[in-house]
Design a protein around this motif. Structure first.
Motif, PDB file in Angstrom:
ATOM      1  N   VAL A  96     -23.945 -57.565  44.262  1.00 28.83           N
ATOM      2  CA  VAL A  96     -23.841 -58.606  43.232  1.00 28.83           C
ATOM      3  C   VAL A  96     -24.436 -58.101  41.923  1.00 28.83           C
ATOM      4  O   VAL A  96     -23.841 -58.270  40.851  1.00 28.83           O
ATOM      5  CB  VAL A  96     -24.518 -59.925  43.687  1.00 28.83           C
ATOM      6  CG1 VAL A  96     -24.606 -60.918  42.537  1.00 28.83           C
ATOM      7  CG2 VAL A  96     -23.758 -60.536  44.857  1.00 28.83           C
TER       8      VAL A  96
ATOM      9  N   GLN B 230     -18.700 -68.791  42.185  1.00 32.66           N
ATOM     10  CA  GLN B 230     -19.372 -67.996  43.208  1.00 32.66           C
ATOM     11  C   GLN B 230     -18.362 -67.460  44.226  1.00 32.66           C
ATOM     12  O   GLN B 230     -18.528 -66.345  44.728  1.00 32.66           O
ATOM     13  CB  GLN B 230     -20.443 -68.827  43.903  1.00 32.66           C
ATOM     14  CG  GLN B 230     -21.656 -69.045  43.037  1.00 32.66           C
ATOM     15  CD  GLN B 230     -22.764 -69.777  43.738  1.00 32.66           C
ATOM     16  OE1 GLN B 230     -22.636 -70.195  44.891  1.00 32.66           O
ATOM     17  NE2 GLN B 230     -23.882 -69.950  43.051  1.00 32.66           N
TER      18      GLN B 230
ATOM     19  N   LEU C  89     -16.815 -64.369  42.654  1.00 33.53           N
ATOM     20  CA  LEU C  89     -17.779 -63.280  42.691  1.00 33.53           C
ATOM     21  C   LEU C  89     -17.921 -62.744  44.119  1.00 33.53           C
ATOM     22  O   LEU C  89     -17.983 -61.526  44.328  1.00 33.53           O
ATOM     23  CB  LEU C  89     -19.125 -63.745  42.138  1.00 33.53           C
ATOM     24  CG  LEU C  89     -20.222 -62.705  41.978  1.00 33.53           C
ATOM     25  CD1 LEU C  89     -19.765 -61.541  41.106  1.00 33.53           C
ATOM     26  CD2 LEU C  89     -21.473 -63.357  41.391  1.00 33.53           C
TER      27      LEU C  89
ATOM     28  N   VAL D  39     -23.555 -65.076  48.348  1.00 36.86           N
ATOM     29  CA  VAL D  39     -23.634 -64.921  46.891  1.00 36.86           C
ATOM     30  C   VAL D  39     -24.469 -66.043  46.295  1.00 36.86           C
ATOM     31  O   VAL D  39     -25.265 -65.816  45.379  1.00 36.86           O
ATOM     32  CB  VAL D  39     -22.227 -64.847  46.268  1.00 36.86           C
ATOM     33  CG1 VAL D  39     -22.281 -64.974  44.752  1.00 36.86           C
ATOM     34  CG2 VAL D  39     -21.555 -63.538  46.673  1.00 36.86           C
TER      35      VAL D  39
END
Length: 126
Positions: free
Chosen positions: A52, A79, A82, A93
Motif C-alpha cells: 500500500v 479502498q 486500492l 487495506v
C-alpha cells in the motif's frame, strides 16, 4: 463500444510492410511484462503495509499535487480500488489506511489521499 478484429495474416502483412509496428508491439509487451514482474516481486517480498505504501507513493509521483501539508493524490480512489491495485482485500487495506492515518503518514478526504510523511512511507517498503 466499437470493436475491431485483425486477422493474424493481415497483422503479419502489416508488420512486413511497416516493421516499426513490430517494434511498437514489442515495447508495449515488454513494458507489460516488466510491470507484471514487479507486481509478482511485490507480492512475494512486501507485506500489505509495504504494498500500500509503495502504491500510494507511485500514485503521488504520477498524479500528485503539492499542497500546504504534503502531496495530494488527484485521483478519486476507493479502498476497494486500492486493494485491487495491491492484491489485497479491502479489509486489509482499510486496516493499513487506518494505521497510516493514525501515524499521520496520510490523511483522507472524500476519496482523496494526502501524503504527509513520505520518508516514513518509503521506509515501509524497504
Amino acid at each position: 463500444v466499437e470493436c475491431y478484429t485483425l486477422q493474424r495474416s493481415d497483422f503479419h502483412q502489416a508488420i512486413m510492410k511497416n516493421p516499426n509496428i513490430a517494434i511498437e508491439v514489442l515495447e508495449v509487451l515488454s513494458k507489460r511484462l516488466r510491470t507484471t514482474d514487479q507486481m509478482v516481486e511485490d507480492l512475494i517480498f512486501l507485506d500489505v503495509y509495504g504494498r500500500v505504501a509503495k502504491k500510494l507513493l507511485e500514485l503521488a509521483e504520477s498524479h500528485g499535487e503539492k499542497v500546504e501539508n504534503g502531496t495530494r493524490i488527484n485521483v478519486r480512489l476507493t479502498q476497494q480500488e486500492l486493494a485491487s491495485m495491491v492484491g489485497a482485500s479491502r479489509e486489509s487495506v482499510n486496516k493499513v489506511m487506518g494505521y497510516f492515518t493514525d501515524k499521520n503518514f496520510i490523511s483522507t478526504d472524500k476519496h482523496r489521499i494526502t501524503l504527509h510523511r513520505i520518508a516514513e512511507l518509503k521506509r515501509r517498503i524497504y
